[in-house]
Motif scaffolding. Sequence first.
Motif, mmCIF file in Angstrom:
data_model
loop_
_atom_site.group_PDB
_atom_site.id
_atom_site.type_symbol
_atom_site.label_atom_id
_atom_site.label_comp_id
_atom_site.label_asym_id
_atom_site.label_seq_id
_atom_site.Cartn_x
_atom_site.Cartn_y
_atom_site.Cartn_z
ATOM 1 N N ASN A 295 -8.482 -2.990 3.879
ATOM 2 C CA ASN A 295 -7.423 -2.215 4.522
ATOM 3 C C ASN A 295 -8.043 -1.200 5.465
ATOM 4 O O ASN A 295 -9.176 -0.764 5.274
ATOM 5 N N ASN B 76 -3.109 -0.683 8.575
ATOM 6 C CA ASN B 76 -2.317 -1.357 7.542
ATOM 7 C C ASN B 76 -1.171 -0.481 7.079
ATOM 8 O O ASN B 76 -1.335 0.724 6.915
ATOM 9 N N SER B 77 -0.038 -1.097 6.836
ATOM 10 C CA SER B 77 1.067 -0.394 6.208
ATOM 11 C C SER B 77 0.721 -0.203 4.735
ATOM 12 O O SER B 77 0.151 -1.094 4.106
ATOM 13 N N GLN C 236 1.868 -2.979 2.564
ATOM 14 C CA GLN C 236 1.298 -4.317 2.771
ATOM 15 C C GLN C 236 -0.206 -4.281 2.498
ATOM 16 O O GLN C 236 -1.003 -4.855 3.227
ATOM 17 N N LYS D 294 -3.841 -5.040 1.226
ATOM 18 C CA LYS D 294 -4.585 -6.255 0.897
ATOM 19 C C LYS D 294 -5.408 -6.012 -0.367
ATOM 20 O O LYS D 294 -5.587 -4.882 -0.798
#
Length: 105
Positions: free
Chosen positions: A58, A62-63, A66, A68
Amino acid sequence: VLESEIKKSRDIICNKLSGTCNYFAYPFGIKETVDNNLFKLVKKSGYDAAFTSFSGLNNDNNSIYQLKRIAPLGGESIENFLIRVRLLLFCPLRVPMRVKVCRIW
């Protein structure tokens, strides 16, 4: 229906733990099972962040809904998993067909 399930599951977890439930993990979390509507519903339900099953690291782009993950591979030892994580963290750029050498310890 989906919004109700997300909120109800959060309430159930909070009650069972007698505390708060700040983070959400999408039940499969792969690209075929999540979309922007779902990300918005999770945010609206009061979670601080949420984890997908998208593989990777991330960054600031990145939100937080969301995120990773880096998952262990089937049968991978903890030692090999940690080596792989260190390589991803300290040598994130991969050059095809070349071995990238870097100091990770």
